[in-house]
Design a protein around this motif. Structure first.
Motif, PDB file in Angstrom:
ATOM      1  N   HIS A 188       0.815  -1.211   0.000  1.00  0.00           N
ATOM      2  CA  HIS A 188       0.000   0.000   0.000  1.00  0.00           C
ATOM      3  C   HIS A 188       0.851   1.264   0.000  1.00  0.00           C
ATOM      4  O   HIS A 188       0.351   2.344  -0.327  1.00  0.00           O
ATOM      5  CB  HIS A 188      -0.922   0.002   1.210  1.00  0.00           C
ATOM      6  N   GLY A 189       2.120   1.122   0.364  1.00  0.00           N
ATOM      7  CA  GLY A 189       2.991   2.286   0.367  1.00  0.00           C
ATOM      8  C   GLY A 189       4.435   1.889   0.610  1.00  0.00           C
ATOM      9  O   GLY A 189       4.734   0.761   1.031  1.00  0.00           O
ATOM     10  N   TYR A 190       5.329   2.829   0.324  1.00  0.00           N
ATOM     11  CA  TYR A 190       6.758   2.616   0.541  1.00  0.00           C
ATOM     12  C   TYR A 190       7.319   3.779   1.353  1.00  0.00           C
ATOM     13  O   TYR A 190       6.849   4.919   1.242  1.00  0.00           O
ATOM     14  CB  TYR A 190       7.522   2.573  -0.792  1.00  0.00           C
ATOM     15  N   LEU A 191       8.347   3.487   2.124  1.00  0.00           N
ATOM     16  CA  LEU A 191       9.191   4.516   2.728  1.00  0.00           C
ATOM     17  C   LEU A 191      10.575   4.335   2.104  1.00  0.00           C
ATOM     18  O   LEU A 191      11.277   3.361   2.408  1.00  0.00           O
ATOM     19  CB  LEU A 191       9.247   4.368   4.255  1.00  0.00           C
ATOM     20  N   VAL A 192      10.920   5.226   1.189  1.00  0.00           N
ATOM     21  CA  VAL A 192      12.149   5.089   0.419  1.00  0.00           C
ATOM     22  C   VAL A 192      13.276   5.848   1.124  1.00  0.00           C
ATOM     23  O   VAL A 192      13.130   7.023   1.479  1.00  0.00           O
ATOM     24  CB  VAL A 192      11.958   5.640  -1.015  1.00  0.00           C
ATOM     25  N   PHE A 193      14.405   5.158   1.320  1.00  0.00           N
ATOM     26  CA  PHE A 193      15.575   5.776   1.948  1.00  0.00           C
ATOM     27  C   PHE A 193      16.389   6.474   0.864  1.00  0.00           C
ATOM     28  O   PHE A 193      17.157   5.837   0.131  1.00  0.00           O
ATOM     29  CB  PHE A 193      16.428   4.724   2.658  1.00  0.00           C
ATOM     30  N   GLU A 194      16.238   7.797   0.752  1.00  0.00           N
ATOM     31  CA  GLU A 194      17.001   8.562  -0.233  1.00  0.00           C
ATOM     32  C   GLU A 194      18.402   8.876   0.265  1.00  0.00           C
ATOM     33  O   GLU A 194      19.299   9.156  -0.532  1.00  0.00           O
ATOM     34  CB  GLU A 194      16.257   9.855  -0.560  1.00  0.00           C
ATOM     35  N   TYR A 248      12.928  -3.890   2.207  1.00  0.00           N
ATOM     36  CA  TYR A 248      13.144  -4.392   0.849  1.00  0.00           C
ATOM     37  C   TYR A 248      14.342  -3.679   0.227  1.00  0.00           C
ATOM     38  O   TYR A 248      14.741  -2.582   0.657  1.00  0.00           O
ATOM     39  CB  TYR A 248      11.906  -4.174  -0.028  1.00  0.00           C
ATOM     40  N   SER A 249      14.926  -4.317  -0.767  1.00  0.00           N
ATOM     41  CA  SER A 249      15.945  -3.701  -1.616  1.00  0.00           C
ATOM     42  C   SER A 249      15.523  -3.927  -3.053  1.00  0.00           C
ATOM     43  O   SER A 249      14.997  -4.993  -3.395  1.00  0.00           O
ATOM     44  CB  SER A 249      17.318  -4.330  -1.365  1.00  0.00           C
ATOM     45  N   ARG A 250      15.750  -2.953  -3.909  1.00  0.00           N
ATOM     46  CA  ARG A 250      15.237  -3.040  -5.280  1.00  0.00           C
ATOM     47  C   ARG A 250      16.238  -2.444  -6.249  1.00  0.00           C
ATOM     48  O   ARG A 250      16.891  -1.445  -5.966  1.00  0.00           O
ATOM     49  CB  ARG A 250      13.911  -2.300  -5.384  1.00  0.00           C
ATOM     50  N   GLU A 251      16.330  -3.113  -7.423  1.00  0.00           N
ATOM     51  CA  GLU A 251      17.213  -2.613  -8.478  1.00  0.00           C
ATOM     52  C   GLU A 251      16.769  -3.204  -9.813  1.00  0.00           C
ATOM     53  O   GLU A 251      16.274  -4.332  -9.875  1.00  0.00           O
ATOM     54  CB  GLU A 251      18.664  -3.011  -8.190  1.00  0.00           C
ATOM     55  N   LYS A 252      16.935  -2.448 -10.879  1.00  0.00           N
ATOM     56  CA  LYS A 252      16.702  -2.974 -12.212  1.00  0.00           C
ATOM     57  C   LYS A 252      17.857  -3.913 -12.577  1.00  0.00           C
ATOM     58  O   LYS A 252      19.017  -3.649 -12.241  1.00  0.00           O
ATOM     59  CB  LYS A 252      16.623  -1.843 -13.237  1.00  0.00           C
ATOM     60  N   ALA A 253      17.520  -4.998 -13.260  1.00  0.00           N
ATOM     61  CA  ALA A 253      18.547  -5.969 -13.600  1.00  0.00           C
ATOM     62  C   ALA A 253      18.199  -6.647 -14.918  1.00  0.00           C
ATOM     63  O   ALA A 253      17.084  -6.499 -15.442  1.00  0.00           O
ATOM     64  CB  ALA A 253      18.693  -7.007 -12.491  1.00  0.00           C
ATOM     65  N   LEU A 254      19.151  -7.395 -15.433  1.00  0.00           N
ATOM     66  CA  LEU A 254      18.963  -8.153 -16.660  1.00  0.00           C
ATOM     67  C   LEU A 254      19.156  -9.623 -16.333  1.00  0.00           C
ATOM     68  O   LEU A 254      20.214 -10.025 -15.827  1.00  0.00           O
ATOM     69  CB  LEU A 254      19.980  -7.705 -17.714  1.00  0.00           C
ATOM     70  N   LEU A 255      18.130 -10.429 -16.597  1.00  0.00           N
ATOM     71  CA  LEU A 255      18.210 -11.871 -16.372  1.00  0.00           C
ATOM     72  C   LEU A 255      18.404 -12.565 -17.702  1.00  0.00           C
ATOM     73  O   LEU A 255      17.738 -12.234 -18.691  1.00  0.00           O
ATOM     74  CB  LEU A 255      16.938 -12.398 -15.704  1.00  0.00           C
ATOM     75  N   THR A 314      16.823  -0.656   0.890  1.00  0.00           N
ATOM     76  CA  THR A 314      16.610   0.627   0.211  1.00  0.00           C
ATOM     77  C   THR A 314      15.298   1.281   0.629  1.00  0.00           C
ATOM     78  O   THR A 314      15.013   2.397   0.206  1.00  0.00           O
ATOM     79  CB  THR A 314      16.609   0.434  -1.315  1.00  0.00           C
ATOM     80  N   GLY A 315      14.520   0.591   1.450  1.00  0.00           N
ATOM     81  CA  GLY A 315      13.264   1.174   1.921  1.00  0.00           C
ATOM     82  C   GLY A 315      12.449   0.174   2.709  1.00  0.00           C
ATOM     83  O   GLY A 315      12.871  -0.957   2.977  1.00  0.00           O
ATOM     84  N   LEU A 316      11.254   0.619   3.099  1.00  0.00           N
ATOM     85  CA  LEU A 316      10.313  -0.213   3.838  1.00  0.00           C
ATOM     86  C   LEU A 316       9.004  -0.295   3.070  1.00  0.00           C
ATOM     87  O   LEU A 316       8.549   0.691   2.497  1.00  0.00           O
ATOM     88  CB  LEU A 316      10.041   0.371   5.232  1.00  0.00           C
ATOM     89  N   LYS A 317       8.402  -1.480   3.067  1.00  0.00           N
ATOM     90  CA  LYS A 317       7.071  -1.667   2.505  1.00  0.00           C
ATOM     91  C   LYS A 317       6.047  -1.565   3.629  1.00  0.00           C
ATOM     92  O   LYS A 317       6.278  -2.040   4.737  1.00  0.00           O
ATOM     93  CB  LYS A 317       6.938  -3.038   1.851  1.00  0.00           C
TER      94      LYS A 317
END
Length: 413
Positions: free
Chosen positions: A63-69, A96-103, A221-224
């Motif tokens: 429902h929301g994120y708290l992003v650590f900038e 959570y941690s998130r990043e764009k990647a190539l599989l 990188t943030g909280l869900k």
């Protein structure tokens, strides 16, 4: 309304009317029936599709994120999570941690959103654990460099449980030969399916694996967040924003997925207006019916005037006549629309059996049925709008009837 209502209702359902006028009245009423029923059914189906879309897409979206900038803000993420979880409107918090990647696997490659999750807390913020169709989520923590893929993504890459995929990240590693993108092989230990685009876009690893891949020293990188009310989540995050430390930015789900649902609402409004135009055409056919009735009954109107009926009484008489036709058409259309909306899934299944074909091919569509959600507020709005159009359509012919001059009408008769 006294005798005008009595005469208007009696004339509306009289068998002694001109046959052509009666035919035009019947066509007008059938137009109202079809328009109202179609509008109710289409709105119900669009509500069903929106509900399916919401349930499938938001199954994996908190429902929301708290992003650590600011990396410093992530140092005390556990304390921040405990403070946020103490809010009565917050039901769950998970890092959570998130990043764009190539599989890649074999010759196939796909861009994905790689997300590191806390497997013990993930069920408190999303339904991701319940969407697994193969493997176990806990297997991510049993050994490093393991991944859970969407079923569609796994099919595109041609991999299954026990196979490996190569992940390439937009992070660079310095070697004697120069800078190279960070790359690692991951073992597939699970597959999930929600029946939406996320099946081809998401991949999950443990927080420990994400930390090793991203090199973020074990910090998320943030909280869900999961709140008590999905639609109140933006307001809840807005209220929490005042208590958050510097470097933490609240992001409600509406900022990431809201455009999709706004587009669905706009489509619903557009389709509603288009179908309401069908009702409007049928309603204004009542104008032709009443004009013909006025021309047919000029002498009768003159007789009523000579007996003491005043112009307002004649106006009310023809308003009742037109409104009776509109009310009957709207009532029948509403009942028909409700019945069809409640049984549209069975009707679709019957058509598939009759035609020996799938209306929604699972290989093409995520939704394989025809969902419908009947909302009484929609039914009330359709009925009210249709009755209003029908009533407006009666005003001009009724006014013309009230202006008939008795002496002139009797002389011509």
């Amino acid at each position: 309304m006294g005798y005008p209502a009595f005469i208007g209702l009696r004339y509306s359902f009289s068998r002694q009317r001109n046959r052509f006028t009666a035919l035009v009245s019947l066509v007008s009423m059938l137009g109202m029936v079809i328009g109202v029923a179609s509008l109710i059914v289409v709105l119900s189906v669009m509500n069903g599709f929106a509900g399916e879309l919401r349930g499938r897409i938001l199954a994996l979206v908190p429902h929301g994120y708290l992003v650590f900038e600011d990396p410093k803000a992530a140092a005390d993420w556990e304390g921040l999570a405990a403070r946020v979880a103490a809010d009565p409107a917050v039901l769950g918090v998970a890092p959570y941690s998130r990043e764009k990647a190539l599989l890649g696997a074999g010759r196939g490659q796909r861009g994905v959103q790689l997300t590191g999750i806390d497997t013990a807390r993930e069920s408190s913020v999303s339904r991701m654990p319940a969407t697994l169709v193969a493997g176990r989520l806990e297997a991510l923590d049993e050994a490093p460099f393991r991944v859970v893929l969407g079923a569609t993504l796994a099919r595109m890459l041609g991999v299954g449980i026990g196979d490996t995929v190569r992940v390439t990240l937009p992070r660079f590693t310095a070697t004697p030969l120069g800078l190279f993108p960070r790359s690692r092989r991951l073992e597939v230990v699970g597959l999930f399916r929600v029946g939406a685009a996320q099946d081809a876009e998401l991949a999950y690893v443990s927080l420990d694996t994400a930390s090793r891949l991203l090199g973020n020293d074990g910090l998320p990188t943030g909280l869900k967040l999961r709140t008590a009310d999905l639609f109140a989540a933006p307001a809840t995050l807005g209220r929490l924003a005042a208590t958050l430390p510097d470097g933490v930015r609240p992001v409600p789900w509406s900022d990431t997925q809201g455009s999709l649902f706004r587009a669905v609402r706009m489509e619903k409004l557009t389709v509603s207006l288009l179908l309401l135009s069908v009702v409007a055409v049928a309603a204004f056919n009542i104008v032709a019916t009443l004009v013909m009735s006025v021309a047919e009954k000029r002498e009768d109107i003159a007789v009523l005037r000579t007996l003491g009926a005043d112009p307002p009484a004649i106006l009310r008489l023809f308003v009742v006549h037109g409104a009776a036709l509109a009310c009957l058409g709207v009532a029948v259309g509403a009942v028909l629309g409700i019945v069809l909306a409640l049984s549209v899934d069975r009707i679709a299944a019957g058509l598939e059996g009759l035609l020996q074909a799938r209306l929604f091919d699972p290989a093409v569509y995520f939704i394989t049925g025809l969902p419908a959600e009947l909302r009484w507020s929609d039914v009330a709005a359709v009925v009210a709008a249709s009755l209003a159009l029908g009533l407006v359509a009666t005003l001009y012919p009724a006014w013309r009837a009230s202006q008939v001059a008795p002496a002139e009408a009797l002389r011509r008769g």
